[in-house]
Design a protein around this motif. Structure first.
Motif, short mmCIF file in Angstrom:
data_model
loop_
_atom_site.label_atom_id
_atom_site.label_comp_id
_atom_site.label_asym_id
_atom_site.label_seq_id
_atom_site.Cartn_x
_atom_site.Cartn_y
_atom_site.Cartn_z
N HIS A 174 6.56 15.55 -1.88
CA HIS A 174 7.08 15.52 -3.26
C HIS A 174 7.29 14.08 -3.75
CE1 HIS A 174 9.20 17.02 -6.77
NE2 HIS A 174 10.20 16.22 -6.51
N TYR A 175 7.47 13.16 -2.82
CA TYR A 175 7.75 11.77 -3.19
C TYR A 175 6.59 10.87 -2.78
CZ TYR A 175 12.59 13.34 -3.80
OH TYR A 175 13.72 13.99 -4.20
N GLU A 176 6.36 9.83 -3.55
CA GLU A 176 5.28 8.90 -3.24
C GLU A 176 5.80 7.66 -2.51
OE1 GLU A 176 3.21 7.98 -6.81
OE2 GLU A 176 2.48 10.02 -7.13
N ASP A 177 7.10 7.58 -2.34
CA ASP A 177 7.71 6.42 -1.68
C ASP A 177 7.32 6.37 -0.21
OD1 ASP A 177 9.43 7.70 -3.81
OD2 ASP A 177 10.32 5.71 -3.78
N GLU A 178 7.03 5.18 0.26
CA GLU A 178 6.73 4.97 1.67
C GLU A 178 7.31 3.63 2.09
OE1 GLU A 178 2.97 5.13 4.83
OE2 GLU A 178 2.73 5.76 2.76
N VAL A 179 7.91 3.57 3.27
CA VAL A 179 8.52 2.34 3.74
C VAL A 179 7.86 1.90 5.03
CG1 VAL A 179 10.74 2.89 2.66
CG2 VAL A 179 10.32 3.56 5.03
N GLY A 180 7.96 0.62 5.33
CA GLY A 180 7.46 0.10 6.59
C GLY A 180 8.38 0.50 7.73
N LEU A 181 7.82 0.65 8.91
CA LEU A 181 8.61 1.06 10.07
C LEU A 181 9.37 -0.14 10.62
CD1 LEU A 181 6.15 3.43 11.97
CD2 LEU A 181 7.76 3.95 10.14
N SER A 182 10.66 0.02 10.74
CA SER A 182 11.52 -1.02 11.31
C SER A 182 12.75 -0.35 11.88
CB SER A 182 11.93 -2.04 10.25
OG SER A 182 12.80 -1.45 9.29
N HIS A 183 13.46 -1.07 12.75
CA HIS A 183 14.67 -0.51 13.33
C HIS A 183 15.73 -0.30 12.26
CE1 HIS A 183 13.37 -0.52 17.47
NE2 HIS A 183 12.97 -1.78 17.36
#
Length: 227
Positions: A174-183
């Motif tokens: 439903h959302y287009e947001d994507e974040v980079g993987l980090s701790h």
């Protein structure tokens, strides 16, 4: 004719909770009646819903030790969702009432994990808004319970955990947001869904998209609460 079929489904479900094959047949009849364009089924949906919900959240379906009930719960949850979509514009309280029933089952720690699984699957099937408003805010608390049960009932607990991951993946659609993987992102996710579930998501190929969706959903909920 419709009355007969609806009564058949209700009677069959009530009398055969230990027989998955018979319950599967009853669900097939329910779907056939519901989707037949030549039958006027709208007045009978309030009679059909309880039977379907029984197949979603009943404590015991099938014989003890059998795993066939998981697919049966999925089937019933899908049908409940379809009915809500099909008749929700006519019966405006239908989906809210169904959602409340499923939420109570999900949040009740005295219910077995099989019931929790059905409730999670049922809520998820109702759509991303229900996942955002009802499932997501309760995931962290629920995972604290599930972490304990994982040591006692690994198969059932794993099924519930997988159902939650599927709900998060549905939310991500439903959302287009994507974040980079980090701790840091993993820590933020853990604050919402719990450390264990955050760890599972972090290893998933769709992790960045799921994390972005969760962050966006939390922000949307906060905005809605403020307005």
């Amino acid at each position: 004719l419709v009355t007969y079929f609806v009564q058949y489904v209700a009677t069959t479900v009530k009398s055969n909770l230990r027989n998955v094959d018979t319950l599967t047949t009853a669900l097939a009849v329910a779907r056939a009646v519901r989707t037949n364009p030549h039958l006027f089924v709208e007045p009978y949906m309030h009679q059909l819903i309880p039977s379907l919900l029984t197949c979603v959240v009943s404590r015991q379906l099938g014989e003890p030790g059998s795993s066939a009930h998981w697919a049966l719960r999925d089937n019933a949850a899908e049908q409940v969702s379809e009915i809500c979509k099909q008749f929700g514009h006519v019966y405006h309280t239908l989906q809210p009432r169904v959602a409340r029933t499923l939420l109570r089952a999900f949040l009740d720690p005295t219910k077995p994990l099989s019931t929790h699984y059905g409730a999670i699957t049922g809520l998820s099937a109702l759509g991303t808004s229900v996942i955002r408003v009802l499932l997501l805010p309760n995931m962290r608390t629920y995972m604290a319970l599930l972490d304990v049960e994982m040591e006692k009932q690994e198969e059932e607990a794993r099924m519930c955990q997988n159902a939650l991951v599927r709900a998060l993946k549905k939310l991500a659609e439903h959302y287009e947001d994507e974040v980079g993987l980090s701790h840091m992102q993993k820590h933020k996710l853990a604050e919402v869904v719990g450390t264990t579930l955050a760890g599972v998501v972090y290893e998933d190929p769709q992790a960045g998209k799921i994390m972005g969706a969760v962050a966006a959903a939390v922000a949307e909920t906060k905005l809605s609460n403020q307005s």
